[in-house]
Design an enzyme around this catalytic site. Structure first.
Site, PDB file in Angstrom:
ATOM      1  N   HIS A 144       0.857  -1.173   0.000  1.00 33.03           N
ATOM      2  CA  HIS A 144       0.000   0.000   0.000  1.00 33.03           C
ATOM      3  C   HIS A 144       0.898   1.229   0.000  1.00 33.03           C
ATOM      4  CE1 HIS A 144      -3.727  -2.157   0.585  1.00 33.03           C
ATOM      5  NE2 HIS A 144      -3.311  -2.725   1.710  1.00 33.03           N
ATOM      6  N   CYS A 186      -0.285   2.634  -4.261  1.00 32.81           N
ATOM      7  CA  CYS A 186      -1.056   3.849  -4.485  1.00 32.81           C
ATOM      8  C   CYS A 186      -0.212   5.076  -4.176  1.00 32.81           C
ATOM      9  CB  CYS A 186      -2.301   3.864  -3.597  1.00 32.81           C
ATOM     10  SG  CYS A 186      -3.597   2.743  -4.147  1.00 32.81           S
TER      11      CYS A 186
END
Length: 301
Positions: A144, A186
């Site tokens: 992430h 991300c």
């Protein structure tokens, strides 16, 4: 916090691109041959020069005992306090990348579910190793992320804090050698709706042994998405970026220059992938990777 979006990947109309299409063009072979014969008869003695695709002076030297080390950090499970969900599909990414970079000649090691401290320690130790017999170094981060940050299993750490160990003034045995970082994560929470498109060197530094090199030179960062945006991942197939990267590397990794390869990766992700979701907020979204290069020469594996 930003989160990789899981979705069912739809292979768009771009898949038909694999079909060969032939445009009708006049046969110019006889015309070219006649010109060649005329030149030959003229007795000028000049030879036909074939442009060289590669200039050795502007290529990284790959003539080393090893291609180099490749570290893959594959973070799938996260502490509850981070608020981050399980990254289903990332194991497929790690497996595909392991095979891909090993086939390019790298010495590949995968580390699963690393804390921030573990990531920091791994890369610091790697930078302190002797790379004199290696042509380059590669690191792949699967996790992430947010803009400028990457998640360990226990929180976030600045990407810069992980890569800084390889600066020219800190990792001397990789000085003037390419340091490659591929980052699947991300970089924000924006979504790309897409838009309908029509079909359709100044001096020879080798002669001057006293020249200096910027400490930030010879890095390349290949991000899965542009600043501010989500990065998409399919639980069944893996992330769009890694699927495209491995596909292009497997096909052209030993023939094309690295920026040519990554440009094709950009095209593959942009044209061949589109999200499919029952939630209209995440339906029919697009993605474009982002390359930041401080390389000073061309890189051919």
């Amino acid at each position: 916090m930003a989160d990789d979006q899981d979705c069912v990947v739809q292979q768009g109309a771009g898949d038909s691109e694999s079909r060969d299409t032939v445009d009708a063009k006049p046969d110019r072979s006889s015309f070219v041959q006649s010109l060649f014969n005329k030149k030959k008869k003229s007795g000028s003695g000049s030879s036909v020069k074939i442009p060289r695709d590669r200039e050795p002076t502007f290529q990284y030297n790959m003539d080393f005992e090893k291609v180099g080390k490749c570290i893959i950090i594959n973070n799938k499970n996260f502490d509850r306090m981070t608020g981050m969900g399980v990254r289903n599909g990332t194991d497929k990414d790690a497996e595909a990348l392991f095979k891909c970079f090993r086939s390019l000649g790298f010495d590949v090691t995968v580390y699963n579910d690393c804390s921030c401290a573990k990531m920091q320690d791994l890369l610091k130790k790697a930078s302190e190793e002797d790379h004199r017999n290696s042509a380059c170094f590669a690191c792949i981060l699967l996790s992430h992320g947010e803009e400028n940050f990457i998640y360990g299993t226990d929180g976030v750490t600045a990407i810069k804090d992980l890569t800084v160990h390889f600066r020219g003034d800190r990792c001397k045995t990789l000085l003037e050698k390419p340091k490659l970082f591929f980052i699947q994560a991300c970089r924000g929470t924006e979504l790309d709706d897409g838009i309908q498109a029509d079909s359709g060197p100044i001096n020879d530094t080798d002669a001057n042994p006293r020249y200096k090199i910027p400490v930030e030179a010879d890095f390349l960062f290949a991000y899965s998405t542009v600043p501010g945006y989500y990065s998409w991942r399919s639980p069944g197939s893996g992330s769009w970026f890694v699927q495209a990267l491995c596909s292009i590397l497997n096909e052209h990794g030993k023939s094309l220059e690295i920026l040519q390869i990554l440009t094709r990766v950009n095209d593959r992700v942009a044209r061949h992938f589109e999200s499919q979701s029952d939630d209209p907020r995440f339906h029919e979204k697009k993605q474009i990777p982002c390359v930041v290069s401080m390389l000073t020469k061309e890189l051919y594996f």
